[in-house]
Design an enzyme around this catalytic site. Structure first.
Site, PDB file in Angstrom:
ATOM      1  N   LYS A   1      -1.244   6.821   1.599  1.00 18.13           N
ATOM      2  CA  LYS A   1      -0.434   7.134   1.922  1.00 18.13           C
ATOM      3  C   LYS A   1      -0.378   8.028   0.344  1.00 18.13           C
ATOM      4  O   LYS A   1      -0.059   9.055   0.207  1.00 18.13           O
ATOM      5  CB  LYS A   1       0.792   6.965   2.283  1.00 18.13           C
ATOM      6  CG  LYS A   1       1.965   7.828   2.237  1.00 18.13           C
ATOM      7  CD  LYS A   1       2.951   6.927   3.076  1.00 18.13           C
ATOM      8  CE  LYS A   1       4.531   8.377   3.001  1.00 18.13           C
ATOM      9  NZ  LYS A   1       5.427   6.828   3.099  1.00 18.13           N
TER      10      LYS A   1
ATOM     11  N   HIS B   1      -0.679 -28.417  15.613  1.00 18.04           N
ATOM     12  CA  HIS B   1      -1.918 -29.862  14.478  1.00 18.04           C
ATOM     13  C   HIS B   1      -1.327 -29.560  14.118  1.00 18.04           C
ATOM     14  O   HIS B   1      -1.865 -30.140  12.987  1.00 18.04           O
ATOM     15  CB  HIS B   1      -3.082 -29.520  15.232  1.00 18.04           C
ATOM     16  CG  HIS B   1      -3.478 -29.191  16.304  1.00 18.04           C
ATOM     17  ND1 HIS B   1      -3.760 -31.018  17.382  1.00 18.04           N
ATOM     18  CD2 HIS B   1      -3.192 -29.247  17.375  1.00 18.04           C
ATOM     19  CE1 HIS B   1      -3.629 -30.528  17.996  1.00 18.04           C
ATOM     20  NE2 HIS B   1      -3.963 -29.305  18.825  1.00 18.04           N
TER      21      HIS B   1
ATOM     22  N   GLY C   1       4.687   3.984   5.077  1.00 16.24           N
ATOM     23  CA  GLY C   1       3.426   2.761   5.475  1.00 16.24           C
ATOM     24  C   GLY C   1       3.222   2.286   6.042  1.00 16.24           C
ATOM     25  O   GLY C   1       2.413   2.012   7.178  1.00 16.24           O
ATOM     26  N   ARG C   2       4.298   0.837   6.306  1.00 13.83           N
ATOM     27  CA  ARG C   2       4.880   0.042   7.530  1.00 13.83           C
ATOM     28  C   ARG C   2       4.745   0.320   8.257  1.00 13.83           C
ATOM     29  O   ARG C   2       4.292  -0.517   9.831  1.00 13.83           O
ATOM     30  CB  ARG C   2       4.977  -1.364   7.162  1.00 13.83           C
ATOM     31  CG  ARG C   2       6.656  -0.727   7.106  1.00 13.83           C
ATOM     32  CD  ARG C   2       7.717  -1.699   6.341  1.00 13.83           C
ATOM     33  NE  ARG C   2       8.522  -1.798   5.537  1.00 13.83           N
ATOM     34  CZ  ARG C   2       9.377  -1.016   5.252  1.00 13.83           C
ATOM     35  NH1 ARG C   2       8.090  -0.995   3.580  1.00 13.83           N
ATOM     36  NH2 ARG C   2      10.550  -0.651   4.249  1.00 13.83           N
TER      37      ARG C   2
ATOM     38  N   GLU D   1       9.464  -6.556   4.079  1.00  9.36           N
ATOM     39  CA  GLU D   1      10.040  -5.469   3.767  1.00  9.36           C
ATOM     40  C   GLU D   1      11.022  -4.760   3.802  1.00  9.36           C
ATOM     41  O   GLU D   1      11.426  -3.679   2.742  1.00  9.36           O
ATOM     42  CB  GLU D   1       8.558  -4.735   3.533  1.00  9.36           C
ATOM     43  CG  GLU D   1       8.261  -3.999   1.959  1.00  9.36           C
ATOM     44  CD  GLU D   1       6.760  -3.313   2.154  1.00  9.36           C
ATOM     45  OE1 GLU D   1       6.288  -3.324   0.733  1.00  9.36           O
ATOM     46  OE2 GLU D   1       6.475  -2.688   2.449  1.00  9.36           O
TER      47      GLU D   1
ATOM     48  N   LYS E   1       4.928  -3.841 -10.642  1.00 10.62           N
ATOM     49  CA  LYS E   1       3.429  -2.853 -10.689  1.00 10.62           C
ATOM     50  C   LYS E   1       3.912  -2.058 -11.638  1.00 10.62           C
ATOM     51  O   LYS E   1       2.382  -2.110 -12.359  1.00 10.62           O
ATOM     52  CB  LYS E   1       3.608  -1.745  -9.709  1.00 10.62           C
ATOM     53  CG  LYS E   1       2.784  -1.591  -7.999  1.00 10.62           C
ATOM     54  CD  LYS E   1       3.161  -0.582  -7.715  1.00 10.62           C
ATOM     55  CE  LYS E   1       3.652  -0.759  -5.669  1.00 10.62           C
ATOM     56  NZ  LYS E   1       3.535   0.316  -5.223  1.00 10.62           N
TER      57      LYS E   1
ATOM     58  N   GLU F   1      -4.756  -0.936  -6.085  1.00 13.19           N
ATOM     59  CA  GLU F   1      -5.233  -1.564  -5.459  1.00 13.19           C
ATOM     60  C   GLU F   1      -7.018  -1.228  -4.709  1.00 13.19           C
ATOM     61  O   GLU F   1      -8.382  -1.218  -4.849  1.00 13.19           O
ATOM     62  CB  GLU F   1      -5.149  -2.857  -3.975  1.00 13.19           C
ATOM     63  CG  GLU F   1      -4.273  -3.344  -5.170  1.00 13.19           C
ATOM     64  CD  GLU F   1      -2.560  -3.134  -5.339  1.00 13.19           C
ATOM     65  OE1 GLU F   1      -2.381  -1.859  -5.390  1.00 13.19           O
ATOM     66  OE2 GLU F   1      -1.793  -4.387  -5.564  1.00 13.19           O
TER      67      GLU F   1
END
Ligand code: G6Q
Length: 543
Positions: free
Chosen positions: A203, A380, A263-264, A349, A508, A209
């Site tokens: 965005k 399990h 973003g999400r 978030e 950051k 990253e």
């Protein structure tokens, strides 16, 4: 919630009425409990009967939602009002899946024509790539597509693409997200530059990253095919189209979206291009349409018949009135393996906040820890704690009624296990039942006395069950939208802004300061002793 003390007081008092009531007794005394406490939407069924709720609970919770004016806030969101106040933005991911002629207006402009234009471009572009008509620099069609993005620019498309694998008939999709060099190294290792297309999904187009991974991928491609090939092998998905041009991505390969898409919440926008490439634009439209059908339901169904409202209110009941701090999502659907990770971002978030919308410190709990793993594997691994641990963790179970594989031997067993776990959490196994089982097995009294407390299962542990006909694009769109709106309703009741994420910024900033220290160009003197020691340890092995 601080404005709703009366409602909270009633709910707390009501909790004491339910404290000693067992769900198994509620079922025994009410043959209609399943019908009364389940809701249907298209082919989807939401069964919330295995919760510590009665009709009075639902009335009180619905009253809470009404008093918190959730419906008015919902209408504001859909209308394009600035409800993300700290970022001064509208919140319009719902417009991205709308097929209405006219849409909400932002800054004096109807958003629909711009959305339609980008949809049209996605349709054309994905169609040409899938048909092998748009080729790489050497004339070969693209066999592999790598989406480079992180957070909201990765989790949604990565999980949705995996979920819809039976519908894949396009190029192979890969998702590169971690800045750990092992991720890019291992991924590029298996790829052939002439046949690889990269989508740089960001965005902001500044995320470290993504920019680091994109630069490495760019060098890998340019080393193999030459600098001039970059334009044919890179696509950008971003709101920051200016920054994109600096990367060497031509205009017809830049797909845009808008700052009113969080973003999400962005997989409905051009960030969904990987999904389109994998399954085709028409099926992507079904995915959008599924979400749109939930939007309609969320906007129109009364609170008690509204699935996202009920998911949210039951969550509030446990989080704030019973103080259950965690919520598990267990898909009995292997293709939803990454759904819990996706929901972790969506929920944690959005609602991991400690001040209200005016900035005042909250005195009530907000978002729970969300986690999960697919069933049956999780049985399990983690189910022991769900059944007998000291914390009570409400669970959402998800199951498709039909598989894509026509393997009834598998699917019947999968469904049996899913239903059995929800039942076991609810009914438990009393001391008398355990004792009787052991006596029937012929065990000696002394051994029975020793074993009984270990085998008792308290039961009365809550769960929701979401079943749907099949995990197809439309259903997947519905599932995601249900959870989006659940998170929204909870955020409104908690009085928080679910659409910002300031808490991720400090780390950051500190990373930017620490990087030159690791490289020896600035001094770590100013850091605390622990951080200094760690920097030192890193430098000893790397410099
Ligand atoms: C999501 C968050 C965050 C964001 C990533 C990637 O709501 O804002 O996860 O999606 O930080 O950001 P860019 O898309 O700007 O690279």
């Amino acid at each position: 919630m601080r404005n709703l003390p009366e409602h909270i007081k009633h709910l707390v008092a009501h909790r004491t009425e339910l404290e000693t009531l067992a769900m198994r007794d509620l079922f025994a005394s009410d043959p209609d409990r399943f019908d009364s406490f389940s809701l249907r939407l298209d082919t989807l069924l939401f069964d919330f009967s295995k919760n510590r709720v009665t009709s009075k609970t639902i009335d009180l919770l619905a009253g809470l939602a009404q008093a918190a004016a959730v419906e008015a806030r919902r209408d504001e969101m859909f209308s394009g009002a600035i409800i993300n106040e700290t970022e001064r933005r509208a919140v319009l991911h719902t417009a991205l899946r709308s097929f209405a002629e006219a849409g909400p207006v932002v800054d004096g402009r109807d958003v629909m024509p711009d959305i339609d234009a980008e949809r049209h471009r996605m349709d054309t572009f994905s169609g040409r790539i899938r048909a092998g008509d748009l080729k790489g620099a050497t004339g070969k069609p693209f066999r592999d597509v790598v989406n480079i993005g992180v957070g909201g620019s990765d989790l949604g498309p990565a999980f949705a693409t995996a979920a819809l694998s039976p519908y894949h008939d396009g190029p192979r999709l890969h998702f590169l997200s971690n800045m750990d060099g092992s991720h890019v190294h291992d991924m590029l290792d298996g790829l052939d530059p002439p046949e690889t297309l990269f989508l740089v999904a960001s965005k902001s187009f500044t995320t470290d990253e993504t920019m680091t991974n994109a630069a490495t991928a760019r060098s890998w491609l340019a080393d193999a095919l030459g600098e001039d090939a970059v334009g044919s092998h890179f696509v950008a998905l971003s709101t920051n189209l200016e920054a994109v041009s600096g990367f060497g991505i031509p205009e017809d390969r830049r797909f845009g979206f808008w700052d009113w898409v969080g973003g999400r919440y962005s997989l409905w926008s051009v960030i969904g291009l990987p999904i389109c490439l994998a399954i085709g634009y028409h099926r992507f439209q079904d995915f959008l349409a599924g979400a749109a059908s939930v939007d309609k339901h969320f906007q129109s169904a009364p609170i008690r018949e509204n699935i996202p409202f009920m998911m949210a209110l039951i969550g509030i009941w446990y989080r704030n009135i019973w103080s259950f701090a965690s919520h598990a999502v267990i898909p009995y659907d292997q293709r939803l393996a990454r759904f819990p990770a996706y929901l972790q971002q969506l929920d944690m978030e959005s609602n991991g906040k400690r001040v209200d919308r005016t900035g005042s410190l909250l005195s009530h709990a907000t978002g729970p820890v969300v986690w999960g793993e697919p069933g049956t594997n999780s049985q399990h691994a983690v189910f022991q704690l769900l059944h007998q641990g000291t914390d009570i963790i409400p669970v959402d179970f998800l199951l498709a009624l039909r598989d894509h594989e026509s393997l009834p031997e598998h699917h019947d067993k999968l469904a049996a296990n899913c239903f059995a776990q929800a039942e076991a959490l609810m009914v438990g196994r009393s001391e008398a039942e355990v004792r009787r089982d052991l006596q029937e097995s012929g065990m000696a009294d002394e051994d029975i006395a020793h074993l009984v407390p270990h085998k008792v299962m308290p039961g009365n542990r809550p769960s929701n069950m979401i079943i749907y006909e099949r995990l197809d694009p439309r259903t997947l769109g519905m599932l995601i939208a249900l959870y989006e709106h659940k998170v929204f309703v909870q955020g409104v009741i908690w009085g928080i802004n679910s659409f910002d994420q300031w808490g991720v910024e400090l780390g950051k900033k500190l990373a930017k300061e620490i990087l030159p220290m690791l490289r020896g160009t600035t001094s770590p003197e100013s850091r605390d002793a622990s951080t200094r020691g760690l920097i030192q340890a890193f430098m000893e092995k790397n410099r």
